[in-house]
Design a protein around this motif. Structure first.
Motif, short mmCIF file in Angstrom:
data_model
loop_
_atom_site.label_atom_id
_atom_site.label_comp_id
_atom_site.label_asym_id
_atom_site.label_seq_id
_atom_site.Cartn_x
_atom_site.Cartn_y
_atom_site.Cartn_z
N LEU A 103 0.87 -1.10 0.00
CA LEU A 103 -0.15 0.13 -0.02
C LEU A 103 0.88 1.13 0.19
CD1 LEU A 103 -2.66 -0.97 2.69
CD2 LEU A 103 -3.00 -1.19 0.09
N PHE A 104 1.99 1.11 0.14
CA PHE A 104 3.01 2.25 -0.24
C PHE A 104 3.26 2.65 -1.48
CE2 PHE A 104 7.51 3.52 0.07
CZ PHE A 104 7.51 4.70 1.03
N SER A 105 3.18 4.13 -1.70
CA SER A 105 3.31 4.56 -2.92
C SER A 105 3.64 5.90 -2.84
CB SER A 105 2.24 4.27 -4.11
OG SER A 105 1.04 5.02 -3.80
N SER A 106 4.05 6.64 -4.10
CA SER A 106 4.07 7.99 -4.21
C SER A 106 2.73 8.88 -3.99
CB SER A 106 5.02 8.46 -5.47
OG SER A 106 4.15 8.01 -6.39
N GLN A 107 1.47 8.32 -4.28
CA GLN A 107 0.36 8.74 -4.23
C GLN A 107 -0.13 9.03 -2.88
OE1 GLN A 107 -0.84 9.82 -6.93
NE2 GLN A 107 1.13 8.96 -7.65
N LEU A 108 0.48 8.54 -1.85
CA LEU A 108 -0.08 8.80 -0.56
C LEU A 108 0.16 10.12 0.01
CD1 LEU A 108 2.25 5.74 1.48
CD2 LEU A 108 -0.30 5.96 1.09
N PRO A 109 -0.42 10.73 1.13
CA PRO A 109 -0.71 11.96 1.41
C PRO A 109 0.78 12.51 1.64
CG PRO A 109 -2.28 10.86 2.59
CD PRO A 109 -1.58 9.73 1.58
N GLU A 110 0.79 13.61 1.57
CA GLU A 110 2.06 14.43 1.35
C GLU A 110 2.73 14.29 2.68
OE1 GLU A 110 4.15 18.87 0.55
OE2 GLU A 110 2.10 18.53 0.13
N SER A 111 2.06 14.37 3.86
CA SER A 111 2.46 14.27 5.32
C SER A 111 3.32 13.07 5.45
CB SER A 111 1.28 14.39 6.27
OG SER A 111 0.70 15.73 6.02
N PHE A 112 2.98 12.06 4.58
CA PHE A 112 3.92 10.57 5.06
C PHE A 112 4.97 10.81 4.47
CE2 PHE A 112 -0.43 8.29 5.11
CZ PHE A 112 -0.60 8.12 6.46
N PHE A 113 5.51 11.75 3.55
CA PHE A 113 6.62 11.98 3.30
C PHE A 113 7.81 13.33 3.94
CE2 PHE A 113 4.48 9.62 -0.02
CZ PHE A 113 5.25 8.54 0.00
N ILE A 142 4.79 -5.60 -7.64
CA ILE A 142 4.12 -4.36 -7.25
C ILE A 142 4.68 -3.59 -6.04
CG2 ILE A 142 2.12 -3.51 -6.02
CD1 ILE A 142 0.68 -5.67 -7.62
N VAL A 143 5.37 -4.24 -5.03
CA VAL A 143 6.23 -3.61 -4.19
C VAL A 143 7.44 -2.79 -4.73
CG1 VAL A 143 7.52 -4.09 -2.13
CG2 VAL A 143 5.20 -5.19 -2.38
N LYS A 144 7.80 -3.60 -5.58
CA LYS A 144 9.11 -2.82 -6.26
C LYS A 144 8.92 -1.70 -7.16
CE LYS A 144 11.03 -6.80 -7.97
NZ LYS A 144 12.02 -7.76 -8.82
N GLU A 145 7.69 -1.82 -7.74
CA GLU A 145 7.24 -0.45 -8.62
C GLU A 145 6.83 0.36 -7.63
OE1 GLU A 145 3.93 -1.94 -10.69
OE2 GLU A 145 5.00 -3.19 -12.00
N ASN A 146 6.06 0.30 -6.56
CA ASN A 146 5.77 1.34 -5.40
C ASN A 146 7.20 2.00 -4.79
OD1 ASN A 146 3.12 0.84 -5.75
ND2 ASN A 146 3.07 -0.54 -4.11
N ILE A 147 8.24 1.17 -4.52
CA ILE A 147 9.38 1.54 -4.19
C ILE A 147 9.93 2.53 -4.95
CG2 ILE A 147 11.75 1.12 -3.34
CD1 ILE A 147 10.58 -1.67 -2.23
N THR A 148 10.02 2.32 -6.35
CA THR A 148 10.39 2.76 -7.36
C THR A 148 9.89 4.25 -7.48
OG1 THR A 148 11.45 0.80 -8.56
CG2 THR A 148 11.10 2.85 -9.84
#
Length: 327
Positions: A103-113, A142-148
């Motif tokens: 569930l980890f991706s660059s689309q998460l809310p900005e606060s998470f980064f 999918i996990v590797k894509e999310n990390i990338t």
């Protein structure tokens, strides 16, 4: 309940790390994991307790690192509220959030980064074929894509990777190292699979001597690259955990989903009471003082740590917290 110098709360809230279990829900099924046998399996902290815990941490101006784990934190519906509330109110607090990456991706809310949040993503293999009979619900691709996606969005410094090694996935260790290096992830970890008592069916996945020799070569390879930190636990010589209570603030208390408190990581079953009761802090403080001042008591306490292997090479499981493991 507010911290003051010398109060019953001061040692507790001076801890450099707090472990908090917001949820035991998970979107994966891992054979090696004891969370699915926990007394709170598939349950999460109520919003009322979440709010009360936020207020308690703010009132006592907690300045350490809050570690979120147990279940998959990103399944917790109040995670963003919990994190944002504390980031906004406590300028020094930091977070370390553990995830399987689905569930980890660059689309998460900005606060998470935020620069004050570090994500720890665990991989149980570098290819899906290496997860057979060990993990369900996780697609490594999918996990590797999310990390990338997160790294390409400029947040590579916001995460570290951990590779749980077994004799099925050790052959892909170089691919894992190269993947992290290519994405400029500053820290990577490799840890040997933890096999708990009662999980003897996983013995067939233990690392061989040849595997461990290969891991040492990969450690040297990783250290030749531009990582800020590269940890390989099976390649360490004479590793010895320092006694946490020999240094002020190094004990790591645990706050469970029901807000019960355990003295430290590795002694999760030694419950002292509820986080919202003063008596709990009195018990915690008393035990802290005893272990800090009495080396024999400290040594005996550490011998019972569930984060250490027993003589049979298994990690102990507190059955009082994991009743579904009882036969």
């Amino acid at each position: 309940m507010v911290l003051s110098e010398g109060s019953i709360f001061s040692n507790f809230f001076s801890s450099k790390n707090l472990f908090i279990a917001l949820t035991y829900r998970c979107n994966a099924f891992c054979e090696k994991c004891i969370t699915r046998y926990n007394r709170f399996k598939n349950q999460s902290m109520s919003k009322d307790n979440c709010e009360k815990l936020i207020n308690l941490l703010i009132e006592n101006n907690y300045t350490g690192t809050i570690n979120l784990g147990s279940g998959e934190s990103l399944t917790y519906e109040f995670l963003l509220y919990f994190v944002e509330s504390l980031l906004n109110a406590l300028p020094e607090v930091k977070f370390r959030i553990l995830s399987n990456g689905m569930l980890f991706s660059s689309q998460l809310p900005e606060s998470f980064f935020s620069s004050r949040i570090l994500w720890g993503i665990t991989l149980d293999g570098f290819f899906n074929s290496e997860l057979q009979n060990l993990q369900k619900g996780v697609d490594v691709e999918i996990v590797k894509e999310n990390i990338t996606s997160v790294c390409e969005a400029g947040f590579s410094k916001n995460l570290y990777l951990n590779y749980t090694m077994n004799n099925q996935n050790v052959k892909s260790l170089k691919e894992y190292i190269d993947f992290a290096a290519k994405l400029h992830i500053p820290k990577l970890f490799t840890t040997e699979i933890k096999i708990y008592e009662g999980f003897k069916h996983l013995d067939k996945y233990r690392l061989s001597k040849n595997d461990k020799s290969f891991i040492k070569k990969m450690k040297n390879y990783a250290q030749s690259l531009n990582f800020k930190y590269a940890y390989f636990d099976t390649a360490e010589n004479e590793f010895c955990r320092k006694k946490c209570f020999n240094h002020q603030g190094y004990v790591s208390p645990i706050i469970d989903m029901d807000c019960s408190v355990a003295f430290c990581y590795g002694q999760e079953d030694k419950l002292l009471g509820n986080i919202f009761e003063e008596e709990t802090f009195m018990k915690w403080n008393s035990l802290y003082g005893k272990l800090k001042s009495n080396d024999n008591a400290a040594e005996n306490w550490c011998k019972k740590c569930s984060s250490l292997k027993d003589e049979s090479d298994y990690f102990s499981v507190p059955l009082s917290l994991n009743p579904y493991l009882r036969k």
